[in-house]
Scaffold this motif. Sequence first.
Motif, PDB file in Angstrom:
ATOM      1  N   ILE B 124      -3.049  10.127  23.095  1.00 11.01           N
ATOM      2  CA  ILE B 124      -2.311  11.375  23.291  1.00 11.01           C
ATOM      3  C   ILE B 124      -0.923  11.064  23.841  1.00 11.01           C
ATOM      4  CG2 ILE B 124      -2.350  13.648  24.370  1.00 11.01           C
ATOM      5  CD1 ILE B 124      -5.345  13.343  24.747  1.00 11.01           C
ATOM      6  N   ASP B 125       0.106  11.514  23.139  1.00 11.38           N
ATOM      7  CA  ASP B 125       1.476  11.402  23.653  1.00 11.38           C
ATOM      8  C   ASP B 125       1.854  12.728  24.287  1.00 11.38           C
ATOM      9  OD1 ASP B 125       1.673   8.884  22.603  1.00 11.38           O
ATOM     10  OD2 ASP B 125       2.561   9.562  20.711  1.00 11.38           O
ATOM     11  N   TYR B 126       2.416  12.675  25.483  1.00 13.75           N
ATOM     12  CA  TYR B 126       2.821  13.900  26.159  1.00 13.75           C
ATOM     13  C   TYR B 126       4.321  14.059  26.016  1.00 13.75           C
ATOM     14  CZ  TYR B 126      -1.864  13.650  27.907  1.00 13.75           C
ATOM     15  OH  TYR B 126      -3.236  13.580  27.974  1.00 13.75           O
ATOM     16  N   LYS B 127       4.734  15.224  25.519  1.00 11.85           N
ATOM     17  CA  LYS B 127       6.165  15.447  25.327  1.00 11.85           C
ATOM     18  C   LYS B 127       6.764  16.001  26.609  1.00 11.85           C
ATOM     19  CE  LYS B 127       5.676  16.169  20.406  1.00 11.85           C
ATOM     20  NZ  LYS B 127       6.003  17.035  19.267  1.00 11.85           N
ATOM     21  N   PRO B 128       8.080  15.796  26.796  1.00 14.26           N
ATOM     22  CA  PRO B 128       8.700  16.295  28.029  1.00 14.26           C
ATOM     23  C   PRO B 128       8.546  17.812  28.152  1.00 14.26           C
ATOM     24  CG  PRO B 128      10.314  15.221  26.580  1.00 14.26           C
ATOM     25  CD  PRO B 128       8.999  15.102  25.912  1.00 14.26           C
ATOM     26  N   LEU B 129       8.247  18.265  29.351  1.00 14.56           N
ATOM     27  CA  LEU B 129       8.003  19.693  29.589  1.00 14.56           C
ATOM     28  C   LEU B 129       9.333  20.415  29.769  1.00 14.56           C
ATOM     29  CD1 LEU B 129       5.881  21.946  30.246  1.00 14.56           C
ATOM     30  CD2 LEU B 129       6.171  21.309  32.640  1.00 14.56           C
ATOM     31  N   ARG B 130       9.470  21.524  29.026  1.00 13.36           N
ATOM     32  CA  ARG B 130      10.663  22.357  29.218  1.00 13.36           C
ATOM     33  C   ARG B 130      10.276  23.521  30.114  1.00 13.36           C
ATOM     34  NH1 ARG B 130      12.450  21.839  23.196  1.00 13.36           N
ATOM     35  NH2 ARG B 130      10.559  23.052  22.951  1.00 13.36           N
ATOM     36  N   MET B 131      10.714  23.471  31.362  1.00 17.26           N
ATOM     37  CA  MET B 131      10.271  24.482  32.318  1.00 17.26           C
ATOM     38  C   MET B 131      11.334  24.677  33.384  1.00 17.26           C
ATOM     39  SD  MET B 131       6.940  24.130  34.767  1.00 17.26           S
ATOM     40  CE  MET B 131       6.589  25.324  36.031  1.00 17.26           C
ATOM     41  N   SER B 132      11.626  25.950  33.701  1.00 20.28           N
ATOM     42  CA  SER B 132      12.555  26.234  34.790  1.00 20.28           C
ATOM     43  C   SER B 132      11.761  26.516  36.054  1.00 20.28           C
ATOM     44  CB  SER B 132      13.427  27.447  34.453  1.00 20.28           C
ATOM     45  OG  SER B 132      13.746  27.446  33.096  1.00 20.28           O
ATOM     46  N   ALA B 133      12.451  26.522  37.184  1.00 20.72           N
ATOM     47  CA  ALA B 133      11.802  26.570  38.489  1.00 20.72           C
ATOM     48  C   ALA B 133      10.786  27.699  38.636  1.00 20.72           C
ATOM     49  CB  ALA B 133      12.858  26.662  39.575  1.00 20.72           C
ATOM     50  N   GLY B 134      11.152  28.921  38.262  1.00 18.92           N
ATOM     51  CA  GLY B 134      10.264  30.055  38.552  1.00 18.92           C
ATOM     52  C   GLY B 134       9.275  30.390  37.452  1.00 18.92           C
ATOM     53  N   ASP B 135       9.204  29.563  36.392  1.00 19.73           N
ATOM     54  CA  ASP B 135       8.370  29.892  35.235  1.00 19.73           C
ATOM     55  C   ASP B 135       6.894  29.999  35.604  1.00 19.73           C
ATOM     56  OD1 ASP B 135      10.508  30.010  33.645  1.00 19.73           O
ATOM     57  OD2 ASP B 135      10.151  28.136  32.551  1.00 19.73           O
ATOM     58  N   THR B 136       6.232  31.039  35.059  1.00 15.13           N
ATOM     59  CA  THR B 136       4.801  31.177  35.301  1.00 15.13           C
ATOM     60  C   THR B 136       4.020  31.064  33.992  1.00 15.13           C
ATOM     61  OG1 THR B 136       5.016  33.562  35.099  1.00 15.13           O
ATOM     62  CG2 THR B 136       5.090  32.643  37.328  1.00 15.13           C
TER      63      THR B 136
END
Lengths: 237, 211
Positions: B124-136
Amino acid sequence: MIKGHASLHAAAIALAASLVAGCAASPSRVDPFEPMNRAFYQVHDAVDTAVMKPAIQVYIDVVPQPIRKSVSNFFNNIEDFISAINDLLQGDLDRFGNDMGRVTLNTGWGLGGLIDLASMLGIERGNQDFGLTFGKWGLDQGPYLFVPLLGPTTFRDGAGWIVRLYVGPVGYISDVPLRNSIYGVGAVDLRAQVTETSQIIDTAALDRYVFIRNAYLQRRRYLLYDGKPPPEPEEQQ
Amino acid sequence: MNAMRQIIRRIGLATLFAAATVLNAAPALAQEAPDVMVKRVAQDVLAAVKADPLIQAGNQARIREVIEVKLLPNFDFARMTALAMGKNWRAATPEQQKRLIDEFRSLLVRTYSGAISQYRNETIDYKPLRMSAGDTDVLVRTNVVRATGSPVQIDYGMEKTADGWKCYDVVVGGVSLVTNYRDEFNEQIKNGGIDGLVKTLADRNKGVAAK
């Protein structure tokens, strides 16, 4: 002459009426031919169970996994080239570079496509085809179709298949037994690749016909929008 | 004097309350990121599968046990079922909702068991997570490289809950499980109502083959 016209009109009205009746019985916009498609699906499923599944089992039992992988790679390499052609038709030079890079690398250094070096290096497949190109040119996907032996498609993707057939290269091999053998191995490889998926569908689906239709249309939409499809309106049917 | 005592008592209670708040918040602060969680759970499950000769031999009971213990606590089945039901969810009675959640859960366990039985050393390759600070609500993207065939992209829709991150959708090659079931559920409800859907799900879980 006038009589001919009248009967033509009558035929047109009958056709229109039957289409309206068809729509009333199955109000789905995406699948106006559902009764016919379901019948084709039954035929497909019967042949698949009786012929394809046992054949695939033999293939998996007899042919060692590294060789099966090489067979997949060989056919995928051809499709990567087709994907590169479609990248050009779509004006996507970025992806063209990617796909053509894959083909060059795998053909030159990967023993004519038997080894997928590009994937090992993390260069992902473009997965483009003529149906997607037509879609990007603005052609509507048209009604859903289930074709026995070939599987799910739409009018647009079906048109893509026909173009694909003429592009070759296998179709241009003049030695008929060789050509047919390559088609045969290609079909077995394709079916073997979806063995696991088909087993999962057997467990997961409430109605396999509907499950396959939805999964196919979702997948095509995903590819059409390059992995970023806009959210679908919930009330779609 | 009485007033003084009351003030002290209030301060004491306030301190206790503040302490309780901080203690409550501490795990939340230390909460792992959603991609880290997906990776941990996936590795945990795969390690258990690899280490267990019974699972390798296809023992369904053992596979289900691993799924129940290691995988399921990380899913939000209520949210999943509600999403798959779409507009029909509000039309269902609480009793129907409960049954739907239970049956849908069982169906997914059976599906996952089947998928895990076929596990053959995929990576399994994990791709970089695109997430901002307050994301739920985020999508954790992975690429599963198989021994045969093409790689498959598997993404996890994750939502932040009071109880940590939970998975509410699995997207395989762009095909969302929840969206796929929404159309299937709609079809069943159109034909037999919500009770019809509950019955179909229950039948499938009892091993009645699909059409």
